[in-house]
Design an enzyme around this catalytic site. Structure first.
Site, PDB file in Angstrom:
ATOM      1  N   LYS A  55       0.838  -1.214   0.000  1.00  0.00           N
ATOM      2  CA  LYS A  55       0.000   0.000   0.000  1.00  0.00           C
ATOM      3  C   LYS A  55       0.871   1.260   0.000  1.00  0.00           C
ATOM      4  CE  LYS A  55      -2.334  -0.981   3.813  1.00  0.00           C
ATOM      5  NZ  LYS A  55      -1.785  -2.286   4.222  1.00  0.00           N
ATOM      6  N   ARG A  92      -9.517   1.005   8.647  1.00  0.00           N
ATOM      7  CA  ARG A  92      -9.107  -0.367   8.954  1.00  0.00           C
ATOM      8  C   ARG A  92     -10.189  -1.116   9.715  1.00  0.00           C
ATOM      9  NH1 ARG A  92      -3.135   0.675   8.784  1.00  0.00           N
ATOM     10  NH2 ARG A  92      -2.042  -1.295   8.936  1.00  0.00           N
ATOM     11  N   ARG A 120      11.589  -6.337   5.417  1.00  0.00           N
ATOM     12  CA  ARG A 120      11.391  -4.909   5.134  1.00  0.00           C
ATOM     13  C   ARG A 120      12.306  -4.035   6.003  1.00  0.00           C
ATOM     14  NH1 ARG A 120       5.390  -2.388   5.205  1.00  0.00           N
ATOM     15  NH2 ARG A 120       5.435  -2.848   7.430  1.00  0.00           N
ATOM     16  N   ARG A 141      11.114  -2.070  11.379  1.00  0.00           N
ATOM     17  CA  ARG A 141      10.031  -1.646  12.265  1.00  0.00           C
ATOM     18  C   ARG A 141       9.841  -2.703  13.350  1.00  0.00           C
ATOM     19  NH1 ARG A 141       5.026   0.152   8.438  1.00  0.00           N
ATOM     20  NH2 ARG A 141       3.945  -0.963  10.084  1.00  0.00           N
ATOM     21  N   ARG A 187      -0.661  -9.171  13.373  1.00  0.00           N
ATOM     22  CA  ARG A 187      -1.211  -8.179  12.436  1.00  0.00           C
ATOM     23  C   ARG A 187      -2.066  -8.854  11.379  1.00  0.00           C
ATOM     24  NH1 ARG A 187       3.986  -5.334  10.531  1.00  0.00           N
ATOM     25  NH2 ARG A 187       2.665  -3.907   9.386  1.00  0.00           N
TER      26      ARG A 187
HETATM   27  P1  AMP Z   1       0.868   0.669   8.853  1.00  0.00           P
HETATM   28  O1  AMP Z   1       2.068   1.524   8.739  1.00  0.00           O
HETATM   29  O2  AMP Z   1      -0.270   1.133   7.997  1.00  0.00           O
HETATM   30  O3  AMP Z   1       1.161  -0.797   8.677  1.00  0.00           O
HETATM   31  O4  AMP Z   1       0.339   0.836  10.355  1.00  0.00           O
HETATM   32  C1  AMP Z   1       1.136   0.450  11.463  1.00  0.00           C
HETATM   33  C2  AMP Z   1       0.292   0.325  12.703  1.00  0.00           C
HETATM   34  O5  AMP Z   1      -0.315   1.593  13.002  1.00  0.00           O
HETATM   35  C3  AMP Z   1      -0.879  -0.644  12.603  1.00  0.00           C
HETATM   36  O6  AMP Z   1      -0.481  -2.009  12.831  1.00  0.00           O
HETATM   37  C4  AMP Z   1      -1.779  -0.110  13.715  1.00  0.00           C
HETATM   38  O7  AMP Z   1      -1.268  -0.455  14.985  1.00  0.00           O
HETATM   39  C5  AMP Z   1      -1.615   1.394  13.555  1.00  0.00           C
HETATM   40  N1  AMP Z   1      -2.611   1.935  12.586  1.00  0.00           N
HETATM   41  C6  AMP Z   1      -2.361   2.479  11.368  1.00  0.00           C
HETATM   42  N2  AMP Z   1      -3.494   2.849  10.771  1.00  0.00           N
HETATM   43  C7  AMP Z   1      -4.496   2.518  11.617  1.00  0.00           C
HETATM   44  C8  AMP Z   1      -5.908   2.608  11.554  1.00  0.00           C
HETATM   45  N3  AMP Z   1      -6.535   3.107  10.482  1.00  0.00           N
HETATM   46  N4  AMP Z   1      -6.618   2.160  12.620  1.00  0.00           N
HETATM   47  C9  AMP Z   1      -6.007   1.672  13.707  1.00  0.00           C
HETATM   48  N5  AMP Z   1      -4.691   1.521  13.821  1.00  0.00           N
HETATM   49  C10 AMP Z   1      -3.922   1.939  12.790  1.00  0.00           C
END
Ligand code: AMP
Length: 208
Positions: A13, A88, A122, A153, A164
């Protein structure tokens, strides 16, 4: 064009949203990036989000809905935007529909074994947001865009990746049906190279 990028963690994404942002000159809005910046800056929101993120859990809906609602009011969103990692949950999608008009929800699809391979290799740049896979770095550890040292990360560790994926299946995958019913869903199988997948993304958006 107001675009949502759906799909499991590691589907690409962020990568595809960044490329599209440059092409369409509209902002990529990544809730994950915004939350990581808040953690780095040690804001109250960042401090409360940290534990959720490190465990691979979702940050509470009201927190992320608030940040996205504020962000979409900024001037640079007037011509369109790409939502990367939001919504999400169905509650987030319902809230979004009260303050935004979405044109398309792009579902990037990938089997679990490919997700695990991608996420565990990653490496990211916390300064400019660049994302790499160790297989393409040839032993280098610095960001090719800005020179910052790349890091893994915390939530890309094997046990957190599993969590996740479970969280995705339980809470985010229902959004596929949600946007399908609204007639907004397009699915792109992301099994090829980054360039091939990007082409499939462009095709799904009818870009010339
Ligand atoms: P990402 O970088 O999109 O993989 O997001 C990393 C982490 O941020 C996720 O595993 C969640 O813990 C948190 N996060 C990001 N976007 C959301 C969202 N829309 N709702 C809830 N938690 C989020």
């Amino acid at each position: 064009m107001n675009i949502i990028f759906l799909g499991p963690p590691g589907a690409g994404k962020g990568t595809h949203a960044q490329r599209l942002m440059n092409e369409l000159e509209i902002p990529q809005i990544s809730t994950g990036d915004m939350l990581r910046q808040a953690i780095k800056a040690e804001t109250p929101m960042g401090l409360s989000a940290k534990a959720y993120i490190e465990k691979g859990e979702l940050v509470p809906d009201e927190v992320v809905i608030g940040i996205v609602k504020d962000r979409l009011q900024q001037d640079d969103c007037q011509r369109g935007y790409i939502l990367d990692g939001f919504p999400r949950t169905v509650a987030q999608a319902e809230a979004l529909s009260t303050f935004a008009k979405i044109d398309v929800a792009l579902n990037l699809s990938l089997p679990d074994e490919m997700i695990i391979a991608r996420l565990s290799g990653r490496r990211v740049c916390l300064k400019c947001g660049g994302t790499y896979h160790i297989s393409a770095l040839g032993g280098r550890e610095d960001c090719q865009a800005c020179g910052e040292t790349l890091v893994q990360r915390k939530d890309d560790s094997p046990e957190t990746i599993q969590n996740r994926l479970s969280v995705y299946a339980a809470q985010t995958a229902p959004l596929i049906d949600f946007y399908e019913k609204k007639g907004l869903l397009k699915t792109v199988e992301c099994l090829g190279s980054v360039d091939e997948n990007q082409e499939a993304v462009r095709k799904a958006l009818n870009l010339k």
